[in-house]
Design a protein around this motif. Sequence first.
Motif, PDB file in Angstrom:
ATOM      1  N   ARG A 266       0.836  -1.205   0.000  1.00  0.00           N
ATOM      2  CA  ARG A 266       0.000   0.000   0.000  1.00  0.00           C
ATOM      3  C   ARG A 266       0.876   1.262   0.000  1.00  0.00           C
ATOM      4  O   ARG A 266       0.632   2.206  -0.775  1.00  0.00           O
ATOM      5  CB  ARG A 266      -0.929  -0.011   1.215  1.00  0.00           C
ATOM      6  N   GLU A 267       1.924   1.263   0.822  1.00  0.00           N
ATOM      7  CA  GLU A 267       2.827   2.418   0.871  1.00  0.00           C
ATOM      8  C   GLU A 267       3.547   2.594  -0.461  1.00  0.00           C
ATOM      9  O   GLU A 267       3.690   3.720  -0.957  1.00  0.00           O
ATOM     10  CB  GLU A 267       3.850   2.233   1.998  1.00  0.00           C
ATOM     11  N   PHE A 268       3.979   1.488  -1.051  1.00  0.00           N
ATOM     12  CA  PHE A 268       4.692   1.552  -2.330  1.00  0.00           C
ATOM     13  C   PHE A 268       3.784   2.110  -3.431  1.00  0.00           C
ATOM     14  O   PHE A 268       4.179   3.011  -4.179  1.00  0.00           O
ATOM     15  CB  PHE A 268       5.200   0.159  -2.712  1.00  0.00           C
ATOM     16  N   CYS A 269       2.584   1.569  -3.534  1.00  0.00           N
ATOM     17  CA  CYS A 269       1.662   2.012  -4.587  1.00  0.00           C
ATOM     18  C   CYS A 269       1.289   3.486  -4.415  1.00  0.00           C
ATOM     19  O   CYS A 269       1.281   4.250  -5.389  1.00  0.00           O
ATOM     20  CB  CYS A 269       0.404   1.147  -4.578  1.00  0.00           C
ATOM     21  N   ASN A 270       1.004   3.900  -3.194  1.00  0.00           N
ATOM     22  CA  ASN A 270       0.647   5.297  -2.943  1.00  0.00           C
ATOM     23  C   ASN A 270       1.820   6.225  -3.262  1.00  0.00           C
ATOM     24  O   ASN A 270       1.629   7.312  -3.829  1.00  0.00           O
ATOM     25  CB  ASN A 270       0.199   5.486  -1.500  1.00  0.00           C
ATOM     26  N   SER A 271       3.030   5.799  -2.896  1.00  0.00           N
ATOM     27  CA  SER A 271       4.214   6.620  -3.167  1.00  0.00           C
ATOM     28  C   SER A 271       4.468   6.719  -4.666  1.00  0.00           C
ATOM     29  O   SER A 271       4.831   7.791  -5.177  1.00  0.00           O
ATOM     30  CB  SER A 271       5.441   6.019  -2.474  1.00  0.00           C
TER      31      SER A 271
END
Length: 276
Positions: A266-271
């Motif tokens: 989730r953090e990777f995709c949002n970033s």
Amino acid sequence: MKKVLLVSLAMDKFSYSAEGRFKFKYIQRRPLLGPLYIFSTIESRGIGCDFLDQSTDSFSVEDLINRINTNDYLFVGFYAQLLVKDKVIEYIKAIKEKCSKKNIVVGGPGYLCYEDFLNNGCDIVCRGEGELTITEIMDYMQGKKRIEEVDGIVYKKNGVINYNKERELINNLDSIPFPAWQKVDLGLYYDYSVLPMRKPFAPMITSRGCLFKCAFCSSPFLWKNIFRSRSVENVLKEIDILVAKQGIRYIIFQDDVFGIDNNWLREFCNSLISRR
């Protein structure tokens, strides 16, 4: 300055079926992450390094021997996959016949066949993760460490195979230098089995290891069923380098199991979305 020669041999027509020959000649030719990680690690220690990938740069065993004879390599390192085990052994025997004093190291997923390599002239086999081990092997080759002190290797001494202590896995994957992308022509690689693939493309890994124990997979032997991931920031930094410096248009993530950590994903995709 001392240098190391890393070699990746191409699969030949005896390595796989007719279907496989078509696949690896026309459909899929991926750059190998293992040797490129090792290349960067060697150079980070102030040692020069050359890399030969037979899948893009055709050479014979005679060509390789000539290169070894005209360069003062600390050692020759073969990246071994199971499908090229016999070919690696053939090259090792030929090199030892012409350059008997040249040290040969074998690493990669094919290390599981260490007895076959050692019994045919290989000096050291690196077991499992190689970045820390290769630095200690270089120390040994330069007289800075005894071979018995190098963790994560198998070697032959006085006709007897010796097993050193297992190498602990690297906890912080962010500490490993990025693969030496600048040393290969990424335009020579492709994977048309991935339909939206665009050239130039590059494979990446965001993690190492897997928590599962599938019967068909070698991952449990290589990574001990331990899952480790790089930080999102570290992965994005490598993506930036690939896009800005190598002109990459498509990236393939080839983790053993990608996205197993939902919070990381989730953090990777949002970033990634926020950078558009």
